[in-house]
Design an enzyme around this catalytic site. Structure first.
Site, PDB file in Angstrom:
ATOM      1  N   LEU A 138     -12.404   3.515  -6.758  1.00  0.00           N
ATOM      2  CA  LEU A 138     -13.360   4.608  -6.934  1.00  0.00           C
ATOM      3  C   LEU A 138     -12.579   5.847  -7.367  1.00  0.00           C
ATOM      4  CD1 LEU A 138     -16.005   6.210  -6.630  1.00  0.00           C
ATOM      5  CD2 LEU A 138     -15.525   6.354  -4.177  1.00  0.00           C
ATOM      6  N   THR A 172     -11.398   0.017   1.924  1.00  0.00           N
ATOM      7  CA  THR A 172     -10.473   0.836   2.714  1.00  0.00           C
ATOM      8  C   THR A 172     -10.407   2.213   2.072  1.00  0.00           C
ATOM      9  OG1 THR A 172      -8.594   0.087   1.381  1.00  0.00           O
ATOM     10  CG2 THR A 172      -8.993  -1.101   3.436  1.00  0.00           C
ATOM     11  N   LEU A 388      -6.029  -4.288  -1.987  1.00  0.00           N
ATOM     12  CA  LEU A 388      -5.013  -3.783  -2.906  1.00  0.00           C
ATOM     13  C   LEU A 388      -5.101  -2.273  -3.082  1.00  0.00           C
ATOM     14  CD1 LEU A 388      -5.503  -6.602  -5.510  1.00  0.00           C
ATOM     15  CD2 LEU A 388      -3.758  -6.462  -3.718  1.00  0.00           C
TER      16      LEU A 388
HETATM   17  S1  NHW Z   1     -10.194   4.657  -1.451  1.00  0.00           S
HETATM   18  C1  NHW Z   1      -9.716   5.620  -2.835  1.00  0.00           C
HETATM   19  C2  NHW Z   1     -10.791   6.548  -3.308  1.00  0.00           C
HETATM   20  N1  NHW Z   1     -10.325   7.286  -4.486  1.00  0.00           N
HETATM   21  C3  NHW Z   1      -9.559   8.386  -4.433  1.00  0.00           C
HETATM   22  O1  NHW Z   1      -9.238   8.886  -3.386  1.00  0.00           O
HETATM   23  C4  NHW Z   1      -9.102   8.923  -5.782  1.00  0.00           C
HETATM   24  C5  NHW Z   1      -9.021  10.427  -5.824  1.00  0.00           C
HETATM   25  N2  NHW Z   1     -10.282  11.011  -5.442  1.00  0.00           N
HETATM   26  C6  NHW Z   1     -11.414  10.953  -6.207  1.00  0.00           C
HETATM   27  O2  NHW Z   1     -11.437  10.398  -7.292  1.00  0.00           O
HETATM   28  C7  NHW Z   1     -10.349   3.007  -2.157  1.00  0.00           C
HETATM   29  C8  NHW Z   1     -12.657  11.604  -5.633  1.00  0.00           C
HETATM   30  O3  NHW Z   1     -12.282  12.529  -4.644  1.00  0.00           O
HETATM   31  C9  NHW Z   1     -13.650  10.566  -5.043  1.00  0.00           C
HETATM   32  C10 NHW Z   1     -14.804  11.302  -4.354  1.00  0.00           C
HETATM   33  C11 NHW Z   1     -14.223   9.704  -6.149  1.00  0.00           C
HETATM   34  C12 NHW Z   1     -12.989   9.681  -3.984  1.00  0.00           C
HETATM   35  N3  NHW Z   1     -14.934   6.340  -0.094  1.00  0.00           N
HETATM   36  O4  NHW Z   1     -18.635  13.091  -5.603  1.00  0.00           O
HETATM   37  P1  NHW Z   1     -18.377  13.814  -4.334  1.00  0.00           P
HETATM   38  C13 NHW Z   1     -11.741   2.843  -2.724  1.00  0.00           C
HETATM   39  O5  NHW Z   1     -11.915   2.966  -3.920  1.00  0.00           O
HETATM   40  C14 NHW Z   1     -17.829  10.591  -0.010  1.00  0.00           C
HETATM   41  C15 NHW Z   1     -16.252   6.490   0.200  1.00  0.00           C
HETATM   42  O6  NHW Z   1     -18.884  15.223  -4.281  1.00  0.00           O
HETATM   43  P2  NHW Z   1     -15.565  13.723  -4.963  1.00  0.00           P
HETATM   44  C16 NHW Z   1     -12.868   2.529  -1.795  1.00  0.00           C
HETATM   45  C17 NHW Z   1     -17.763  11.840   0.850  1.00  0.00           C
HETATM   46  O7  NHW Z   1     -17.613  11.475   2.209  1.00  0.00           O
HETATM   47  N4  NHW Z   1     -16.888   7.679   0.181  1.00  0.00           N
HETATM   48  O8  NHW Z   1     -16.821  13.798  -3.960  1.00  0.00           O
HETATM   49  C18 NHW Z   1     -14.195   3.132  -2.225  1.00  0.00           C
HETATM   50  C19 NHW Z   1     -19.075  12.511   0.527  1.00  0.00           C
HETATM   51  O9  NHW Z   1     -20.145  11.861   1.221  1.00  0.00           O
HETATM   52  P3  NHW Z   1     -20.715  12.532   2.559  1.00  0.00           P
HETATM   53  C20 NHW Z   1     -16.150   8.749  -0.166  1.00  0.00           C
HETATM   54  O10 NHW Z   1     -14.388  14.169  -4.207  1.00  0.00           O
HETATM   55  C21 NHW Z   1     -15.286   2.784  -1.255  1.00  0.00           C
HETATM   56  C22 NHW Z   1     -19.264  12.180  -0.967  1.00  0.00           C
HETATM   57  O11 NHW Z   1     -18.399  11.034  -1.222  1.00  0.00           O
HETATM   58  C23 NHW Z   1     -14.805   8.658  -0.491  1.00  0.00           C
HETATM   59  O12 NHW Z   1     -15.873  14.391  -6.251  1.00  0.00           O
HETATM   60  C24 NHW Z   1     -16.627   3.316  -1.685  1.00  0.00           C
HETATM   61  C25 NHW Z   1     -18.815  13.344  -1.832  1.00  0.00           C
HETATM   62  O13 NHW Z   1     -19.013  12.969  -3.154  1.00  0.00           O
HETATM   63  C26 NHW Z   1     -14.191   7.394  -0.427  1.00  0.00           C
HETATM   64  N5  NHW Z   1     -12.891   7.205  -0.717  1.00  0.00           N
HETATM   65  O14 NHW Z   1     -15.428  12.149  -5.264  1.00  0.00           O
HETATM   66  C27 NHW Z   1     -17.730   2.922  -0.763  1.00  0.00           C
HETATM   67  N6  NHW Z   1     -14.343   9.874  -0.800  1.00  0.00           N
HETATM   68  O15 NHW Z   1     -21.723  11.570   3.100  1.00  0.00           O
HETATM   69  C28 NHW Z   1     -18.203   1.485  -1.013  1.00  0.00           C
HETATM   70  C29 NHW Z   1     -15.387  10.728  -0.661  1.00  0.00           C
HETATM   71  O16 NHW Z   1     -19.537  12.706   3.484  1.00  0.00           O
HETATM   72  C30 NHW Z   1     -19.408   1.120  -0.155  1.00  0.00           C
HETATM   73  N7  NHW Z   1     -16.482  10.054  -0.281  1.00  0.00           N
HETATM   74  O17 NHW Z   1     -21.311  13.854   2.162  1.00  0.00           O
HETATM   75  C31 NHW Z   1     -19.911  -0.292  -0.400  1.00  0.00           C
HETATM   76  C32 NHW Z   1     -20.661  -0.395  -1.737  1.00  0.00           C
HETATM   77  C33 NHW Z   1     -21.084  -1.844  -2.083  1.00  0.00           C
HETATM   78  C34 NHW Z   1     -22.184  -2.332  -1.145  1.00  0.00           C
HETATM   79  C35 NHW Z   1     -22.667  -3.744  -1.545  1.00  0.00           C
HETATM   80  C36 NHW Z   1     -23.747  -4.330  -0.619  1.00  0.00           C
HETATM   81  C1  EN5 Z   2      -6.902   1.609  -0.853  1.00  0.00           C
HETATM   82  N1  EN5 Z   2      -6.560   0.512  -1.678  1.00  0.00           N
HETATM   83  O1  EN5 Z   2      -0.685   9.070   1.863  1.00  0.00           O
HETATM   84  C2  EN5 Z   2      -5.942   2.724  -0.994  1.00  0.00           C
HETATM   85  N2  EN5 Z   2       0.775   7.457   1.390  1.00  0.00           N
HETATM   86  O2  EN5 Z   2       2.352   6.873   4.588  1.00  0.00           O
HETATM   87  C3  EN5 Z   2      -6.574   4.062  -0.776  1.00  0.00           C
HETATM   88  N3  EN5 Z   2       3.829   8.787   2.639  1.00  0.00           N
HETATM   89  O3  EN5 Z   2       3.469   7.258   1.060  1.00  0.00           O
HETATM   90  C4  EN5 Z   2      -6.101   4.761   0.446  1.00  0.00           C
HETATM   91  N4  EN5 Z   2       3.334  13.728   1.931  1.00  0.00           N
HETATM   92  O4  EN5 Z   2       5.347   9.019   4.762  1.00  0.00           O
HETATM   93  C5  EN5 Z   2      -4.767   5.359   0.324  1.00  0.00           C
HETATM   94  N5  EN5 Z   2       7.305   9.044   3.672  1.00  0.00           N
HETATM   95  C6  EN5 Z   2      -4.278   6.128   1.507  1.00  0.00           C
HETATM   96  C7  EN5 Z   2      -2.824   6.473   1.352  1.00  0.00           C
HETATM   97  C8  EN5 Z   2      -2.571   7.523   0.314  1.00  0.00           C
HETATM   98  C9  EN5 Z   2      -1.124   7.708  -0.034  1.00  0.00           C
HETATM   99  C10 EN5 Z   2      -0.332   8.151   1.153  1.00  0.00           C
HETATM  100  C11 EN5 Z   2       1.633   7.750   2.513  1.00  0.00           C
HETATM  101  C12 EN5 Z   2       1.540   6.614   3.505  1.00  0.00           C
HETATM  102  C13 EN5 Z   2       3.064   7.915   1.998  1.00  0.00           C
HETATM  103  C14 EN5 Z   2       5.249   8.931   2.360  1.00  0.00           C
HETATM  104  C15 EN5 Z   2       5.550  10.102   1.473  1.00  0.00           C
HETATM  105  C16 EN5 Z   2       5.111  11.416   2.056  1.00  0.00           C
HETATM  106  C17 EN5 Z   2       5.299  12.533   1.092  1.00  0.00           C
HETATM  107  C18 EN5 Z   2       4.733  13.808   1.640  1.00  0.00           C
HETATM  108  C19 EN5 Z   2       5.975   9.025   3.715  1.00  0.00           C
HETATM  109  C20 EN5 Z   2       8.139   8.984   4.826  1.00  0.00           C
HETATM  110  C21 EN5 Z   2       9.009   7.737   4.697  1.00  0.00           C
HETATM  111  C22 EN5 Z   2      10.115   7.665   5.749  1.00  0.00           C
HETATM  112  C23 EN5 Z   2      11.179   6.637   5.329  1.00  0.00           C
HETATM  113  C24 EN5 Z   2      12.263   6.523   6.351  1.00  0.00           C
HETATM  114  C25 EN5 Z   2      11.706   6.203   7.704  1.00  0.00           C
HETATM  115  C26 EN5 Z   2      10.619   7.185   8.134  1.00  0.00           C
HETATM  116  C27 EN5 Z   2       9.529   7.279   7.108  1.00  0.00           C
END
Ligand code: NHW
Ligand code: EN5
Length: 388
Positions: A138, A172, A388
């Site tokens: 996402l 996750t 992943l």
């Molecule tokens: S987690 C990685 C997610 N991606 C990133 O962190 C990349 C950087 N960030 C972004 O691109 C792995 C944006 O910040 C994103 C949010 C897009 C994250 N999961 O559009 P708004 C995954 O991919 C909620 C779920 O204004 P934004 C897993 C937030 O709580 N929800 O925010 C994905 C709020 O809702 P609330 C998330 O920052 C699982 C709303 O989004 C979230 O521009 C998805 C705000 O939206 C997250 N990671 O965009 C769910 N991050 O209720 C799958 C924020 O709190 C569910 N939010 O007001 C299942 C679906 C299938 C079902 C089938 C039956």
């Molecule tokens: C779902 N597929 O925060 C993924 N990574 O600890 C989405 N930290 O790399 C969810 N901040 O601790 C992703 N170094 C959530 C994780 C997002 C990425 C993230 C953390 C996980 C990370 C590093 C770097 C920190 C930099 C400053 C960190 C310490 C390492 C040290 C090595 C020697 C022994 C003590 C620890």
């Protein structure tokens, strides 16, 4: 507090620890004819696309969006940099649906600005195997954040999953939303401590010099376990049996068959690596370990642009002590020039993390299920699932 998530069939914080709520689906499936047939509305400037990741051009567009806009650490020093080959692998498991690989473009310029994906998976929760979608990648372009685009993307992927008669999902995230089934800790094992310190990934410990640190993390040049070798295609049946048997002890775990093992665990260069122990006497496959390759871009460093990280995937020890098996995994990762080996405290990983000099990171990973309630929060060691 969570205007979107409060409307979704997920465990709610107010219900945590309410024993009157039954385990299982939160809402029943609706008849397929009642699933909305048209996509959700996007703001007028944008349009939905389905992303065919077999197309080199499409794959490059997705890669570029994620490379510049996907997950960063809390201090914005590193950003995940999934490779194109990795994305193709992650999105094309057995039975995948192209319709679950969803993009959003700007109508006028055709620029890709958002992405979300699902892939099918059978996941067991206690005794029940459930057909689910695993949701990942996402991403909303940095310039379009906080405009409530993510809820629309989530609803649209949900609709397309429903159209395939699937009603549950697993995902996750690094953020807390309603409500985690478990919260895991990232651990890191330095393989190239000098580079990790130079780029700010880790710090020189108190009363430590660089040369003592390098010595502390030194590893032998070759693995120690007799019969330790790379997994090959003919190992698929044995590895499937070994891993299925191992994963049966966890409360939530994938239900892998041979096709899944072939896809998810047969080695692919710079994507996934798997090793096993074949007994030199009986030729039995007794142990297994694997990791996937996920580099991170290093943001704003003069000397280095990428951090090469290995992430612990599925490991099974029946004869070789887990400590020795994972030490061999570290040795091969070091030889292949990885800078760091990462692992979560899931499954039996706690049994090797401290002893093998992993240290806790500053990141946590929360696990979630959509439309499936579990009646208590699990310990990470009860989780048998790595996404992943
Ligand atoms: S987690 C990685 C997610 N991606 C990133 O962190 C990349 C950087 N960030 C972004 O691109 C792995 C944006 O910040 C994103 C949010 C897009 C994250 N999961 O559009 P708004 C995954 O991919 C909620 C779920 O204004 P934004 C897993 C937030 O709580 N929800 O925010 C994905 C709020 O809702 P609330 C998330 O920052 C699982 C709303 O989004 C979230 O521009 C998805 C705000 O939206 C997250 N990671 O965009 C769910 N991050 O209720 C799958 C924020 O709190 C569910 N939010 O007001 C299942 C679906 C299938 C079902 C089938 C039956
Ligand atoms: C779902 N597929 O925060 C993924 N990574 O600890 C989405 N930290 O790399 C969810 N901040 O601790 C992703 N170094 C959530 C994780 C997002 C990425 C993230 C953390 C996980 C990370 C590093 C770097 C920190 C930099 C400053 C960190 C310490 C390492 C040290 C090595 C020697 C022994 C003590 C620890």
């Amino acid at each position: 507090r969570h205007k979107f998530w409060e409307t979704q069939p997920v465990g709610q914080f107010k219900d945590l620890g309410d024993p009157s709520l039954p385990e299982g689906p939160i809402e029943p499936p609706t008849p397929l004819l009642e699933v909305k047939q048209e996509p959700y509305n996007l703001p007028n400037l944008y349009e939905w696309i389905t992303c065919d990741m077999n197309s080199e051009d499409m794959c490059s567009e997705v890669y570029n969006l994620l490379t510049n806009n996907y997950v960063e650490d809390d201090e914005n020093m590193f950003r995940f940099n999934y490779s194109k080959e990795f994305l193709r692998w992650a999105l094309h498991p057995p039975g995948y649906f192209t319709s679950w690989h969803i993009g959003v473009r700007v109508k006028s310029s055709k620029k890709l600005v958002a992405f979300i994906t699902g892939v099918p998976a059978r996941i067991r929760a206690r005794d029940t195997v459930v057909n689910m979608a695993e949701i990942n990648f996402l991403c909303v372009h940095k310039k379009l954040r906080s405009k409530r685009l993510a809820p629309v993307m989530i609803k649209e992927v949900t609709r397309r999953v429903h159209l395939e008669n699937i009603w549950q999902a697993a995902y996750t995230a690094g953020v807390v939303i309603p409500t985690p089934i478990s919260t895991c800790q990232y651990w890191h094992r330095s393989l190239n401590p000098k580079k990790l310190i130079d780029v700010g990934f880790s710090r020189l410990g108190a009363r430590m010099t660089m040369s003592r640190t390098i010595k502390l993390y030194k590893l032998p040049d070759s693995t120690s376990t007799p019969g330790f070798r790379k997994m090959e295609p003919h190992d698929i049946p044995a590895v499937t049996r070994l891993l299925r048997d191992y994963l049966s002890q966890f409360l939530v775990a994938p239900d892998f068959d041979e096709n899944d093992i072939e896809h998810w665990l047969l080695p692919r260069e710079d994507v996934v690596e798997s090793f096993l122990v074949e007994s030199p006497e009986t030729h039995e496959i007794t142990d297994f370990c694997s990791f996937y390759t996920l580099p991170s871009s290093i943001l704003g460093n003069q000397n280095y642009s990428t951090l090469k990280a290995a992430y612990s995937y599925y490991n099974v020890s029946t004869k070789t002590p887990l400590l020795q098996l994972m030490n061999d995994a570290l040795i091969v990762a070091k030889r292949k020039d990885y800078d760091v080996f990462n692992a979560l405290d899931v499954m039996q990983n706690e049994g090797f993390l401290k002893e093998l000099k992993f240290g806790p990171g500053d990141g946590k990973l929360h696990y979630y299920l959509y439309n499936y309630r579990l009646n208590h929060v699990m310990r990470p060691s009860e989780l048998g699932l790595v996404l992943l």
